[in-house]
Design an enzyme around this catalytic site. Structure first.
Site, mmCIF file in Angstrom:
data_model
loop_
_atom_site.group_PDB
_atom_site.id
_atom_site.type_symbol
_atom_site.label_atom_id
_atom_site.label_comp_id
_atom_site.label_asym_id
_atom_site.label_seq_id
_atom_site.Cartn_x
_atom_site.Cartn_y
_atom_site.Cartn_z
ATOM 1 N N LYS A 112 0.834 -1.210 0.000
ATOM 2 C CA LYS A 112 0.000 0.000 0.000
ATOM 3 C C LYS A 112 0.866 1.256 0.000
ATOM 4 O O LYS A 112 0.508 2.257 -0.619
ATOM 5 C CB LYS A 112 -0.934 0.029 1.222
ATOM 6 C CG LYS A 112 -2.009 -1.010 1.183
ATOM 7 C CD LYS A 112 -3.037 -0.710 0.102
ATOM 8 C CE LYS A 112 -4.044 -1.842 0.019
ATOM 9 N NZ LYS A 112 -4.962 -1.766 -1.092
ATOM 10 N N LYS A 195 -2.097 -12.062 -10.556
ATOM 11 C CA LYS A 195 -3.460 -12.521 -10.263
ATOM 12 C C LYS A 195 -4.526 -11.556 -10.769
ATOM 13 O O LYS A 195 -4.242 -10.380 -11.027
ATOM 14 C CB LYS A 195 -3.612 -12.718 -8.758
ATOM 15 C CG LYS A 195 -3.489 -11.446 -7.953
ATOM 16 C CD LYS A 195 -3.976 -11.666 -6.524
ATOM 17 C CE LYS A 195 -4.149 -10.336 -5.822
ATOM 18 N NZ LYS A 195 -4.993 -10.353 -4.656
ATOM 19 N N LYS A 198 -8.762 -6.205 -8.872
ATOM 20 C CA LYS A 198 -9.320 -4.901 -9.247
ATOM 21 C C LYS A 198 -8.229 -3.859 -9.364
ATOM 22 O O LYS A 198 -8.299 -2.964 -10.185
ATOM 23 C CB LYS A 198 -10.336 -4.432 -8.208
ATOM 24 C CG LYS A 198 -11.682 -5.098 -8.348
ATOM 25 C CD LYS A 198 -12.653 -4.580 -7.314
ATOM 26 C CE LYS A 198 -12.330 -5.057 -5.928
ATOM 27 N NZ LYS A 198 -12.827 -6.366 -5.570
#
Ligand code: ADP
Ligand code: TRP
Length: 332
Positions: A112, A195, A198
């Site tokens: 993040k 993977k 979103k």
């Protein structure tokens, strides 16, 4: 006594095949064997500052999609995290025993920092403590999640055990990640690497709500390569990813057919993708139809959310009462 299961998904948009095969399909199966709590992690999603309209819309999407996938509100408790504020109290207690160093070392926190460098808020740092609170609140032992969540589960066990030691009680059981298949599942994306997610953007994802036309378009644009140049060569990541997706939605015969074409250098990616898209459509259609029907039914959605909140609160309040007593909060 049935074992308790807890899992949740952050409402950040529509659910995709990764969410389905990594998490929701297990929810559906588990509900018949366990005491299940499936929630919508709207508090967690505040780390990215959604607008109020987006937040509400996304919560609604996930609720509809949980139901469309077959989570039965009579079998499981389906609730919205913010409807059960008891979790924020347990989060506070866990924050007192979660160390800065271990929170900073979490892979998701480090990711993040990289992906949203302008918004490294304290909620991101203590995300694992909130997730642990979700799980420990119901004293769950099994948590159906994808592979990327394993570290969070390990931290949950650490916090639970630390609490037990500090207050000298065998109170919280140890929760473990769970998947019916042998290994935790990782569904690849359509963008050639990694993977389905979103955060990789819409081109990586097939959403459960995608129409047939959208699926055909996305799959036709999926990344491949120039084709095999020797027989039986290993597949590059982008191509392997499409084969892995085919393994999920197509029959074993179809997969074997294209695998042998690839090995014999006779594969035509156009045909391969067409087959993949059609099999995805067959898989998605019944779910999409249920999504469309449920989206219209506000009264039913409100009823499910209300009943879920009541059941979750009952379990949460029992835990909070016991935790308060262990900590030493006593009334005069
Ligand atoms: P996204 O990566 O799209 O933001 P989330 O992180 O919100 O998805 O994941 C919600 C749940 O779905 C988690 O349990 C996660 O492990 C699972 N999940 C997400 N993407 C995949 C994937 N590609 N393969 C397997 N499981 C996944
Ligand atoms: N961290 C999970 C994710 O990003 C969502 C989540 C929040 C969760 N609390 C949880 C999953 C508790 C399982 C149990 O996907």
């Amino acid at each position: 006594m049935k074992e308790t299961v807890v899992s949740g998904i952050r409402p950040t948009g529509k659910l995709h095949l990764g969410n389905y095969f990594g998490a929701v399909t297990n929810f559906v199966k588990m509900q018949y064997d366990y005491n299940c709590f499936f929630f919508i992690a709207d508090l967690h999603s505040l780390t990215t500052h959604p607008t109020p309209q987006d937040l509400h819309g996304y919560v609604r999407h996930v609720l509809v999609e949980y139901l469309a996938c077959g989570i039965d509100p009579e079998q499981s408790t389906i609730y919205i995290q913010s409807d059960v504020p008891e979790v924020t109290e347990l989060y506070l207690y866990l924050n007192m025993i979660a160390y800065l160093g271990e929170l900073e070392r979490s892979t998701s926190f480090k990711d993040k920092i990289r992906s949203q460098p302008d918004n490294v808020n304290a909620g991101l740092l203590t995300y694992p403590a909130l997730m642990a609170a979700d799980i420990l609140l119901h004293k769950a032992t099994k948590v159906p999640v994808g592979k990327d969540q394993e570290q969070h589960l390990e931290m949950t066990r650490t916090f639970g055990n630390r609490f037990n030691r500090l207050y000298n009680a065998e109170y919280f059981p140890e929760p473990f990640a769970f998947n019916y298949s042998e290994n935790l599942v990782k569904v690849p994306g359509l963008d050639g690497k990694g993977k389905m997610s979103k955060s990789e953007g819409d081109i990586s994802c097939i959403y459960l709500a995608d129409t047939a036309e959208v699926i055909r378009k996305k799959v036709s644009r999926a990344v491949t390569d120039g084709g095999p140049i020797t027989e039986n060569q290993s597949k590059p990541e982008a191509v392997q990813n499409l084969f892995d997706l085919m393994k999920i939605v197509s029959s074993a015969d179809t997969l074997a057919h294209f695998d042998s074409l690839y090995n014999g250098m006779a594969i035509r990616y156009g045909d391969f993708k067409k087959q993949l898209a059609e099999d995805m459509i067959v898989f998605n259609s019944p779910i999409r139809e249920r999504i469309e029907a449920l989206s219209e039914d506000n009264t039913y959605l409100a009823k499910v959310a209300k009943r879920g909140a009541e059941k979750a609160k009952e379990s949460a309040q029992k835990t909070i009462k016991e935790v308060r007593s262990l900590i030493g909060f006593k009334s005069f």
